[in-house]
Motif scaffolding. Structure first.
Motif, PDB file in Angstrom:
ATOM      1  N   GLY A 127       0.804  -1.208   0.000  1.00 33.72           N
ATOM      2  CA  GLY A 127       0.000   0.000   0.000  1.00 33.72           C
ATOM      3  C   GLY A 127       0.840   1.261   0.000  1.00 33.72           C
ATOM      4  N   TRP A 128       0.172   2.373   0.170  1.00 36.61           N
ATOM      5  CA  TRP A 128       0.811   3.693   0.096  1.00 36.61           C
ATOM      6  C   TRP A 128       1.975   3.805   1.077  1.00 36.61           C
ATOM      7  N   GLY A 233      -0.703  -5.077   2.584  1.00 40.18           N
ATOM      8  CA  GLY A 233      -0.314  -3.680   2.402  1.00 40.18           C
ATOM      9  C   GLY A 233       1.101  -3.426   2.873  1.00 40.18           C
TER      10      GLY A 233
END
Length: 451
Positions: A127-128, A233
């Motif tokens: 993820g980010w 993530g």
């Protein structure tokens, strides 16, 4: 194919952790499955700490130095194991034993994890925050040489330079046999911690309750798509959740067996927890306090047992202390918003946080799991508050109070956005512990004191 070399450092970590548990702690107080799960978790934590000390005292990451340190440690453990068994005049006790029931349980968990692996293969970069914080720092450690500290420059505030480094250190260790960083390393580490968390729930509950119905517990997280999504993530929350739960299970095992060495081990796991992220530091501090309070309310030997817990925690807290005092640039995303413009207490953010907590707990993405767990606590008939587990709900209340207070005080972020992107991760990291608490409360009365 070179990505398969990740297996070597992970295997070294497993041998290190399993060997430490087998040599320094009474292995008869832990089942084979529990020793294996705790061993890999302990080994990865030790590996991360060794990488950190290499950075501190060597000035840069050196895969050769860290591998050599593991080999030396393993040699010392093997020597101590052999000399210990000979001194007692007994045949050498094998550190590895095959337990059919535990092996079958492990196989079932492995099959459940296959679906998570397939899902994860579609999101290799996570993820980010994976590439902007955790994997970003891992690359700095692995590639930065003697300039690794540049990742802590306040100008890089978007990468949260004040965050502790355990996950990036473990990821860098996973790459130690590769010529360059690979997406496979952090992805594999996240999946390993998912398997460890599920295995810890299974082996820990079976050891402490002796009830086969507790085998359902790990399925609650592995079969929950949202939990698996957050795990792949590649954020540090999965390490937070594992080390939090590991310390609690070992602490309870030490209480049942009256084994001070297990208290030392519980302190070590909570020390690792403190190096995962700021929330982990807070959680570790609160858990040690709650553990000490629980020990001081127990019977004879409470002072000795408290010292054992503090010794383990103090040893494993050391990298956190060094980082906070000598390396962390401080929180660059903090603005004290405690008071409003008229000098009064600003309550709007707190109301938003409290309301959003309820919305999050009842959200469909959790598939009603929080409601099921609440029902389990009700069905426990008050056993969830008995003396041996009282420190768990006390910790949860204190921890959530601190989290909500931080949402209230730090006005740097717009509160609605901040809650939307972070509160579910707070609950995610607590979920394994809460599942354990519910199952332990329902069937924990079957525990036998084997000390």
């Amino acid at each position: 194919m070179t990505d398969l070399l990740i297996i070597f450092p992970v295997f070294l970590s497993f041998l290190t952790g399993y060997g430490l548990i087998g040599v320094f702690f009474r292995s008869e107080n832990l089942s084979v499955g529990l020793r294996a799960v705790l061993g890999l978790g302990l080994g990865l934590g030790v590996s991360g700490h060794l990488v950190f000390y290499t950075l501190v005292f060597g000035g840069k990451f050196s895969a050769a130095v860290v591998i050599a340190a593991h080999i030396l440690l393993l040699s010392a453990l093997a020597k101590k194991h052999l000399s210990g068994t000979k001194a007692r005049g007994q045949p050498m006790v094998p550190l590895f034993r095959v337990d059919t029931s535990q092996a079958l349980a492990g196989l079932m968990l492995l099959l459940l994890l296959i679906t998570a692996c397939v899902y994860a293969s579609h999101f290799p970069w996570g993820g980010w925050d994976a590439w902007s914080i955790w994997n970003f720092k891992a690359r700095f450690i692995f590639l930065g040489g003697d300039r690794w500290q540049n990742m802590l420059d306040p100008v890089l505030w978007r990468s949260s330079p004040h965050y502790p480094l355990l996950l990036p250190l473990i990821n860098a260790w996973a790459w130690s046999c590769l010529p360059a960083p690979s997406a496979t390393g952090p992805l594999a580490v996240s999946l390993i911690f998912l398997g460890l968390t599920a295995g810890l729930l299974s082996a820990g509950l079976l050891r402490l309750t002796g009830d086969s119905r507790t085998a359902l517990a790990p399925g609650l997280i592995i079969s929950l798509p949202f939990f698996v999504k957050l795990t792949i993530g590649q954020y540090s929350d999965i390490t937070l959740g594992f080390y939090l739960l590991a310390g609690v299970i070992v602490f309870l095992a030490s209480e049942k067996t009256r084994d001070d060495r297990l208290l030392f081990l519980a302190g070590v796991f909570w020390g690792f927890l403190s190096f995962t992220k700021p929330e982990g530091t807070v959680a570790a501090f609160l858990l040690v306090l709650c553990g000490l309070a629980s020990l001081m309310s127990s019977g004879a030997g409470k002072g000795r047992r408290a010292r054992a817990l503090l010794a383990g925690a103090g040893l494993a807290f050391l990298p956190t202390v060094l980082f906070q005092f000598f390396y962390s640039p401080g929180n660059q995303t903090y603005v004290n918003g405690l008071l409003d413009g008229h000098g009064g207490l600003a309550t709007g953010r707190l109301r938003w946080a409290a309301a959003f907590l309820w919305v999050e707990l009842t959200s469909g993405k959790w598939n009603g799991l929080w409601i099921i767990l609440l029902a389990g606590l009700v069905l426990s008939g008050g056993r969830c508050l008995r003396k041996d587990v009282l420190f768990i709900p006390v910790f949860l209340v204190l921890y959530l109070t601190v989290v909500l207070a931080y949402y209230q005080v730090n006005a740097y972020f717009e509160i609605k956005w901040w809650l939307q992107v972070t509160l579910h991760r707070v609950l995610y990291s607590l979920l394994p512990l809460i599942i354990f608490w519910v199952f332990y409360s329902l069937w924990g009365e079957r525990i036998e004191d084997r000390g």
